[in-house]
Design a protein around this motif. Sequence first.
Motif, mmCIF file in Angstrom:
data_model
loop_
_atom_site.group_PDB
_atom_site.id
_atom_site.type_symbol
_atom_site.label_atom_id
_atom_site.label_comp_id
_atom_site.label_asym_id
_atom_site.label_seq_id
_atom_site.Cartn_x
_atom_site.Cartn_y
_atom_site.Cartn_z
ATOM 1 N N ALA A 43 5.163 47.716 -17.240
ATOM 2 C CA ALA A 43 5.855 48.850 -17.855
ATOM 3 C C ALA A 43 5.536 48.967 -19.346
ATOM 4 O O ALA A 43 5.377 50.066 -19.880
ATOM 5 C CB ALA A 43 7.355 48.726 -17.634
ATOM 6 N N GLU A 44 5.444 47.826 -20.028
ATOM 7 C CA GLU A 44 5.160 47.837 -21.476
ATOM 8 C C GLU A 44 3.763 48.372 -21.754
ATOM 9 O O GLU A 44 3.564 49.210 -22.632
ATOM 10 C CB GLU A 44 5.304 46.402 -22.005
ATOM 11 C CG GLU A 44 5.211 46.274 -23.505
ATOM 12 C CD GLU A 44 5.406 44.822 -23.920
ATOM 13 O OE1 GLU A 44 4.473 44.280 -24.538
ATOM 14 O OE2 GLU A 44 6.471 44.256 -23.625
ATOM 15 N N GLN A 45 2.789 47.906 -20.987
ATOM 16 C CA GLN A 45 1.422 48.383 -21.164
ATOM 17 C C GLN A 45 1.314 49.863 -20.799
ATOM 18 O O GLN A 45 0.606 50.621 -21.458
ATOM 19 C CB GLN A 45 0.468 47.565 -20.297
ATOM 20 C CG GLN A 45 0.297 46.128 -20.760
ATOM 21 C CD GLN A 45 -0.529 45.321 -19.764
ATOM 22 O OE1 GLN A 45 -0.576 45.651 -18.579
ATOM 23 N NE2 GLN A 45 -1.170 44.271 -20.249
ATOM 24 N N GLN A 46 2.000 50.254 -19.755
ATOM 25 C CA GLN A 46 1.967 51.646 -19.324
ATOM 26 C C GLN A 46 2.542 52.571 -20.393
ATOM 27 O O GLN A 46 1.991 53.634 -20.686
ATOM 28 C CB GLN A 46 2.750 51.822 -18.014
ATOM 29 C CG GLN A 46 2.622 53.195 -17.412
ATOM 30 C CD GLN A 46 1.210 53.506 -16.959
ATOM 31 O OE1 GLN A 46 0.488 52.626 -16.500
ATOM 32 N NE2 GLN A 46 0.803 54.748 -17.110
ATOM 33 N N ALA A 47 3.638 52.138 -21.023
ATOM 34 C CA ALA A 47 4.246 52.939 -22.092
ATOM 35 C C ALA A 47 3.295 53.060 -23.271
ATOM 36 O O ALA A 47 3.151 54.136 -23.865
ATOM 37 C CB ALA A 47 5.561 52.318 -22.532
ATOM 38 N N ARG A 48 2.606 51.975 -23.614
ATOM 39 C CA ARG A 48 1.656 51.988 -24.724
ATOM 40 C C ARG A 48 0.477 52.911 -24.403
ATOM 41 O O ARG A 48 0.022 53.679 -25.249
ATOM 42 C CB ARG A 48 1.180 50.566 -25.023
ATOM 43 C CG ARG A 48 0.364 50.491 -26.301
ATOM 44 C CD ARG A 48 0.023 49.080 -26.737
ATOM 45 N NE ARG A 48 -0.719 48.353 -25.718
ATOM 46 C CZ ARG A 48 -0.298 47.232 -25.120
ATOM 47 N NH1 ARG A 48 0.851 46.696 -25.453
ATOM 48 N NH2 ARG A 48 -1.028 46.636 -24.209
ATOM 49 N N LEU A 49 -0.012 52.853 -23.152
ATOM 50 C CA LEU A 49 -1.110 53.736 -22.748
ATOM 51 C C LEU A 49 -0.693 55.203 -22.801
ATOM 52 O O LEU A 49 -1.454 56.058 -23.261
ATOM 53 C CB LEU A 49 -1.583 53.380 -21.337
ATOM 54 C CG LEU A 49 -2.359 52.084 -21.187
ATOM 55 C CD1 LEU A 49 -2.604 51.781 -19.716
ATOM 56 C CD2 LEU A 49 -3.676 52.160 -21.931
ATOM 57 N N ASP A 50 0.515 55.498 -22.337
ATOM 58 C CA ASP A 50 1.014 56.875 -22.391
ATOM 59 C C ASP A 50 1.124 57.366 -23.829
ATOM 60 O O ASP A 50 0.778 58.510 -24.139
ATOM 61 C CB ASP A 50 2.374 56.979 -21.700
ATOM 62 C CG ASP A 50 2.267 56.812 -20.188
ATOM 63 O OD1 ASP A 50 1.146 56.973 -19.659
ATOM 64 O OD2 ASP A 50 3.308 56.508 -19.554
ATOM 65 N N GLN A 51 1.591 56.487 -24.717
ATOM 66 C CA GLN A 51 1.724 56.861 -26.131
ATOM 67 C C GLN A 51 0.349 57.120 -26.750
ATOM 68 O O GLN A 51 0.167 58.081 -27.499
ATOM 69 C CB GLN A 51 2.451 55.757 -26.901
ATOM 70 C CG GLN A 51 2.656 56.093 -28.358
ATOM 71 C CD GLN A 51 3.325 54.958 -29.113
ATOM 72 O OE1 GLN A 51 3.580 53.900 -28.568
ATOM 73 N NE2 GLN A 51 3.608 55.197 -30.382
ATOM 74 N N GLN A 52 -0.629 56.273 -26.424
ATOM 75 C CA GLN A 52 -1.984 56.474 -26.958
ATOM 76 C C GLN A 52 -2.579 57.783 -26.460
ATOM 77 O O GLN A 52 -3.238 58.496 -27.216
ATOM 78 C CB GLN A 52 -2.878 55.299 -26.556
ATOM 79 C CG GLN A 52 -2.565 54.015 -27.296
ATOM 80 C CD GLN A 52 -3.383 52.843 -26.785
ATOM 81 O OE1 GLN A 52 -4.048 52.932 -25.750
ATOM 82 N NE2 GLN A 52 -3.321 51.729 -27.512
ATOM 83 N N ARG A 53 -2.341 58.109 -25.192
ATOM 84 C CA ARG A 53 -2.847 59.381 -24.649
ATOM 85 C C ARG A 53 -2.199 60.571 -25.355
ATOM 86 O O ARG A 53 -2.871 61.554 -25.661
ATOM 87 C CB ARG A 53 -2.569 59.451 -23.151
ATOM 88 C CG ARG A 53 -3.473 58.592 -22.327
ATOM 89 C CD ARG A 53 -3.260 58.836 -20.834
ATOM 90 N NE ARG A 53 -3.847 57.739 -20.089
ATOM 91 C CZ ARG A 53 -3.172 56.902 -19.311
ATOM 92 N NH1 ARG A 53 -1.875 57.055 -19.138
ATOM 93 N NH2 ARG A 53 -3.788 55.933 -18.682
ATOM 94 N N ALA A 54 -0.896 60.462 -25.598
ATOM 95 C CA ALA A 54 -0.184 61.546 -26.282
ATOM 96 C C ALA A 54 -0.698 61.713 -27.712
ATOM 97 O O ALA A 54 -0.895 62.845 -28.181
ATOM 98 C CB ALA A 54 1.316 61.273 -26.286
ATOM 99 N N GLU A 55 -0.941 60.601 -28.416
ATOM 100 C CA GLU A 55 -1.461 60.667 -29.785
ATOM 101 C C GLU A 55 -2.867 61.262 -29.801
ATOM 102 O O GLU A 55 -3.204 62.066 -30.675
ATOM 103 C CB GLU A 55 -1.463 59.275 -30.417
ATOM 104 C CG GLU A 55 -0.082 58.750 -30.743
ATOM 105 C CD GLU A 55 -0.099 57.298 -31.198
ATOM 106 O OE1 GLU A 55 -1.180 56.672 -31.202
ATOM 107 O OE2 GLU A 55 0.984 56.796 -31.548
#
Length: 181
Positions: A43-55
């Motif tokens: 979940a932590e990695q997934q949240a970080r990946l989602d944030q990077q995609r959004a940025e």
Amino acid sequence: MAKSLAEQLLSAGLVNDKKVKQLKREKHLERKQDPKGKAKPNAEQQARLDQQRAEAAERDRELNRQRKAEQDAKAMRAQALQMLQHNKQPVDGEIRFNFTDPRSNKIKFLFVSDKVQQHLSSAKLAICAYEDDYYVVPRHVAEKVAERFAESLVYLADSSQQQPDEDDPYKDFPIPDDLMW
């Protein structure tokens, strides 16, 4: 050769053929959905990946906005140049007309005819610049050019300066426009 665990459980009678086939199918589908070498992100990695995609998406949108603004500015400059070239007035003459170029804050001059000088002084004509060239154009064209490319308007006589104040003691003695120093 040793039997597989499924065969051993089948021979012992703990499971039946139907159950063995179902387990093999589930294992096969699981392997097919999860290819080797790829671990499931937590979940932590997934949240970080989602944030990077959004940025990254936001950066791309900002770059697109900047590119569009640059293209729009370039198109406006091209329209201004086209208007200046199509509406320029002939300025060949023997009278030196001085004006201040606000881009370089230096005094520049054009040799104009008497009629053009009078029109420039009465704000019927204006001087616009594009790069290193100066264009004498009608006032309405200069105003349209200034809407598109404000830095191009170099000289436009102020018509309010033409009328003296009521309490001016020298209102009866106007300064001639053709006064040469």
